[in-house]
Enzyme design. Sequence first.
Site, PDB file in Angstrom:
ATOM      1  N   ILE A  71      20.963  -6.883  -5.160  1.00 21.85           N
ATOM      2  CA  ILE A  71      22.201  -6.849  -5.955  1.00 21.85           C
ATOM      3  C   ILE A  71      23.093  -5.721  -5.418  1.00 21.85           C
ATOM      4  O   ILE A  71      23.440  -4.768  -6.111  1.00 21.85           O
ATOM      5  CB  ILE A  71      21.908  -6.710  -7.458  1.00 21.85           C
ATOM      6  N   HIS A  72      23.486  -5.899  -4.158  1.00 18.62           N
ATOM      7  CA  HIS A  72      24.228  -4.882  -3.409  1.00 18.62           C
ATOM      8  C   HIS A  72      25.389  -4.278  -4.220  1.00 18.62           C
ATOM      9  O   HIS A  72      25.443  -3.074  -4.449  1.00 18.62           O
ATOM     10  CB  HIS A  72      24.815  -5.484  -2.133  1.00 18.62           C
TER      11      HIS A  72
END
Length: 326
Positions: A247-248
């Site tokens: 979940i950059h």
Amino acid sequence: MRIIIDCDPGNGVPGANIDDGLALALAIAAPQLSLELISIVAGNTPVETGYAVASDLIQRLGAAVPVRQGAARALREAPEPWRDRLDRSVDRCGLRELWARTPAPPPRPAGKPLAPQAIGELICDNPGAITLVATGPLTNVAIALQLYPELVRAVNEIVIMGGTFHVPGYIKDTNFGLDPEAAHAVLTSGAPITLVPMDVTTRTQLRHTDLDRLSAVENDLSRYLEQTLRPWIAYSMQTRGLPGCWIHDALTIAWLLDPSLTTVVEDYVDVSLDGLTRGMTCRYGREGLRLEVGIPEPRGAKVRILQSIDNDRLLALIEGYIHSYI
């Protein structure tokens, strides 16, 4: 804190990453953040698609946040190889059916490409007050800097998700690789910058069980995330062999809410523009180099670089804000 999010969201789009949408959801849910503009750039999705995704989310929530469409392509980089990679991989993998029960964002009338102007005007009219969060290619931000040179001094901070230094299998990442000239211009501009590279974001992980907890409390945001995150988690598991998905982009907003989630170092950063290394991110503060022959003096200013992350605390933070959203 007053913020702008410049992004390339893909929630509900088969094969498109959902981390921009999660970052938007977290920013909307956090009462201490005032999201004053969403600007869209071509990257993870074509600019028209990202515009539809962000507009759909804002309409679902009834939020009063303007959405502005921006650059449809990079400053110089040819878009076709990137669009082939990003838009057609889901069919090459034969996994489009994962999105069979996920409603696609409805098409929206094409907005005028005014995102760079909107970014520049809002920041320069409010010097020192606006933090710009960039989670896609930096094309809009680079154009805004060209149009409004005073933005370098007027912006409170630019928080960028992009770059990779030592992630196996990556010479470059999508955000900087898709528009190296824009990344170079922004990173060396002298503006105050915090970089959230893949080295730290690939230490995040969202699993199906985490999404179960996230959606346990029903509200408009949790329902949206349940619908749009579930197929991407399955896709990431099958195509990347992960237990969930990275979940950059959500880490950019989480860091603003709680800087203690991460450790930080400082260094000079730039992006290569030539040859095999085009799009590659380089750290090159001369005091840290053992061999500096042929390496130019650093440009711009030192950049803060996030180094580590406590994933359990990150997920707990996201869960807490989404559950409390009204």
